[in-house]
Enzyme design. Structure first.
Site, PDB file in Angstrom:
ATOM      1  N   GLU A   8       0.830  -1.221   0.000  1.00  0.00           N
ATOM      2  CA  GLU A   8       0.000   0.000   0.000  1.00  0.00           C
ATOM      3  C   GLU A   8       0.861   1.266   0.000  1.00  0.00           C
ATOM      4  O   GLU A   8       2.063   1.230   0.257  1.00  0.00           O
ATOM      5  CB  GLU A   8      -0.942   0.010   1.203  1.00  0.00           C
ATOM      6  CG  GLU A   8      -0.224   0.010   2.525  1.00  0.00           C
ATOM      7  CD  GLU A   8      -0.958   0.787   3.600  1.00  0.00           C
ATOM      8  OE1 GLU A   8      -1.402   1.922   3.335  1.00  0.00           O
ATOM      9  OE2 GLU A   8      -1.063   0.261   4.719  1.00  0.00           O
TER      10      GLU A   8
ATOM     11  N   VAL B 147      -5.679   0.484   3.029  1.00  0.00           N
ATOM     12  CA  VAL B 147      -5.784  -0.966   2.827  1.00  0.00           C
ATOM     13  C   VAL B 147      -7.000  -1.295   1.953  1.00  0.00           C
ATOM     14  O   VAL B 147      -6.906  -2.092   1.018  1.00  0.00           O
ATOM     15  CB  VAL B 147      -5.853  -1.693   4.189  1.00  0.00           C
ATOM     16  CG1 VAL B 147      -6.232  -3.163   4.006  1.00  0.00           C
ATOM     17  CG2 VAL B 147      -4.521  -1.563   4.921  1.00  0.00           C
TER      18      VAL B 147
ATOM     19  N   SER C  77     -13.201   1.494  10.243  1.00  0.00           N
ATOM     20  CA  SER C  77     -12.529   1.647   8.955  1.00  0.00           C
ATOM     21  C   SER C  77     -13.262   0.900   7.850  1.00  0.00           C
ATOM     22  O   SER C  77     -13.754  -0.225   8.053  1.00  0.00           O
ATOM     23  CB  SER C  77     -11.105   1.120   9.058  1.00  0.00           C
ATOM     24  OG  SER C  77     -10.496   1.170   7.782  1.00  0.00           O
ATOM     25  N   ALA C  78     -13.280   1.499   6.677  1.00  0.00           N
ATOM     26  CA  ALA C  78     -13.824   0.822   5.495  1.00  0.00           C
ATOM     27  C   ALA C  78     -12.964  -0.377   5.099  1.00  0.00           C
ATOM     28  O   ALA C  78     -13.378  -1.178   4.253  1.00  0.00           O
ATOM     29  CB  ALA C  78     -13.926   1.806   4.334  1.00  0.00           C
TER      30      ALA C  78
ATOM     31  N   LYS D 106      -3.607  -1.660  15.245  1.00  0.00           N
ATOM     32  CA  LYS D 106      -2.916  -0.917  16.299  1.00  0.00           C
ATOM     33  C   LYS D 106      -3.817  -0.779  17.508  1.00  0.00           C
ATOM     34  O   LYS D 106      -5.034  -0.662  17.379  1.00  0.00           O
ATOM     35  CB  LYS D 106      -2.508   0.456  15.789  1.00  0.00           C
ATOM     36  CG  LYS D 106      -1.313   0.349  14.887  1.00  0.00           C
ATOM     37  CD  LYS D 106      -0.487   1.612  14.853  1.00  0.00           C
ATOM     38  CE  LYS D 106       0.752   1.370  14.012  1.00  0.00           C
ATOM     39  NZ  LYS D 106       0.780   2.196  12.809  1.00  0.00           N
TER      40      LYS D 106
HETATM   41  N1  PSU Z   1      -2.799   1.495  10.545  1.00  0.00           N
HETATM   42  C1  PSU Z   1      -1.506   1.773  10.705  1.00  0.00           C
HETATM   43  N2  PSU Z   1      -0.882   2.622   9.839  1.00  0.00           N
HETATM   44  C2  PSU Z   1      -1.541   3.176   8.800  1.00  0.00           C
HETATM   45  C3  PSU Z   1      -2.908   2.828   8.630  1.00  0.00           C
HETATM   46  C4  PSU Z   1      -3.499   1.995   9.512  1.00  0.00           C
HETATM   47  O1  PSU Z   1      -0.906   1.259  11.611  1.00  0.00           O
HETATM   48  O2  PSU Z   1      -0.963   3.932   8.029  1.00  0.00           O
HETATM   49  C5  PSU Z   1      -3.624   3.344   7.439  1.00  0.00           C
HETATM   50  C6  PSU Z   1      -3.875   2.186   6.477  1.00  0.00           C
HETATM   51  O3  PSU Z   1      -3.740   2.642   5.150  1.00  0.00           O
HETATM   52  C7  PSU Z   1      -5.318   1.825   6.749  1.00  0.00           C
HETATM   53  C8  PSU Z   1      -5.889   3.188   7.058  1.00  0.00           C
HETATM   54  O4  PSU Z   1      -5.961   1.213   5.672  1.00  0.00           O
HETATM   55  O5  PSU Z   1      -4.885   3.840   7.821  1.00  0.00           O
HETATM   56  C9  PSU Z   1      -7.179   3.113   7.808  1.00  0.00           C
HETATM   57  O6  PSU Z   1      -7.666   4.409   7.938  1.00  0.00           O
HETATM   58  P1  PSU Z   1      -9.210   4.646   8.289  1.00  0.00           P
HETATM   59  O7  PSU Z   1      -9.365   4.227   9.722  1.00  0.00           O
HETATM   60  O8  PSU Z   1      -9.409   6.101   8.088  1.00  0.00           O
HETATM   61  O9  PSU Z   1     -10.006   3.791   7.350  1.00  0.00           O
HETATM   62 MN    MN Z   2     -11.771   5.721  10.146  1.00  0.00          MN
END
Ligand code: PSU
Ligand code: MN
Length: 305
Positions: free
Chosen positions: A25, A106, A140-141, A159
């Protein structure tokens, strides 16, 4: 036709030949890691994948073109771009039509990988259910998207900035299988054991490939998640981790950070407050996931489809 998919020639050839390809990614270098470490980590990951005989396919949106197999110069350019967007899947058509450049999450990366015929994808940490999601609905999506794609995705869990038990519940609801690499302790990204257990451990890339093959044979179209803990000795000190995490969550609330800014905010806070140690762990985690993903891609490419 800005929005049509660009697939690098070497990726297209490897996919067509059934040779191993590993998707990577771009949010990790556009928004996850600080400069100048970000570009070094991204290029090193590609080199390590190649050294194992696997073709890397770094995925992002370059000047409006969703791209599977970014060139080194494209990776360098997006790593250094101030107005680069963070694009989840729903954002990809918008940034494409606007001609913008984006790091893909992701969810977006997985979708584009699948579109290009790539079956294995390594990332750092997966998105998941945020703390306080009962109130904010912030999930997250990544989860819903992976539930509809037949990939193998390697991560070090989610995390601990997220709500891990709620995330594990959602994985079950969404038919997202999760196996631990040589462990049933679900990893917490920075730490090898989040304190939450999963049901199944797997012992080898070959076993993971057999599970994916069995799934594909049954027409089950959801991602197999491989949870790969950070190597022993490389984890963040668990006490330091818990302390900094508590403060990071408080700071996010005080700053009123919400939505997709939440993850970058918390990661940045963790990094500053651990004097960069969380960053070293992050890089170590990613290396481990890239290696395992490449090994899985190799194992899958040797099996009949
Ligand atoms: N978790 C991490 N580092 C990251 C991300 C998640 O430890 O950089 C990034 C990844 O690209 C993941 C995205 O798909 O954040 C999820 O963000 P959101 O919660 O806005 O969907
Ligand atoms: Mn989110």
């Amino acid at each position: 036709m800005t929005a049509s998919l660009v697939i690098a020639a070497e990726v297209q050839e490897a996919v067509s030949a059934g040779d191993p390809v590993l998707a990577l990614e771009s949010t990790i270098f556009t928004h996850g890691l600080p400069r100048p470490r970000n570009v070094a980590v991204a290029l090193e990951a590609e080199e390590r994948v190649r050294a194992l005989g696997v073709t890397p396919a770094t995925i992002g949106v370059v000047d409006g073109r969703p791209t599977v197999g970014m060139s080194s110069s494209e990776i360098e350019r997006l790593s250094d771009m101030d107005d680069v967007v963070k694009a989840s899947l729903r954002d990809v058509p918008i940034v494409a039509a606007k001609g913008l450049s984006a790091g893909t999450t992701v969810a977006a990366t997985a979708y584009l990988a699948h579109l290009a015929g790539v079956r294995v994808f390594s990332t750092g940490g997966l998105g998941g259910v945020h703390r306080d999601a009962q109130r904010t609905f912030d999930e997250s999506a990544d989860l819903g998207t992976l539930a509809a794609l037949p990939l193998v995705v390697v991560s070090a869990g989610v995390k601990s900035i997220l709500d891990i038990p709620l995330t594990l519940e959602r994985l079950e609801t969404l038919n997202l299988a999760v196996v631990g690499y040589r462990t049933t302790d679900y990893p917490g990204f920075y730490i090898a054991d989040s304190g939450h257990d999963i049901e199944y451990a797997v012992d080898s890339p070959a076993e993971i490939a057999r599970i994916a093959q069995a799934r594909d044979g049954l027409g089950i179209a959801s991602t197999l998640l491989v949870a790969n803990p950070v190597s022993a000795g490389s984890e963040l000190d668990p006490d330091l981790h818990d302390d900094v995490l508590t403060r990071a969550l408080g700071a996010a609330e005080d700053a009123g950070v919400t939505g997709h800014d939440t993850t970058p905010f918390l990661l940045d806070f963790m990094q500053r407050e651990t004097a960069g140690r969380s960053l070293d762990v992050n890089v170590e985690v990613y290396r481990g996931n890239v290696r395992l993903g490449a090994e899985i891609a190799l194992a899958l490419s040797g099996m009949p489809r």
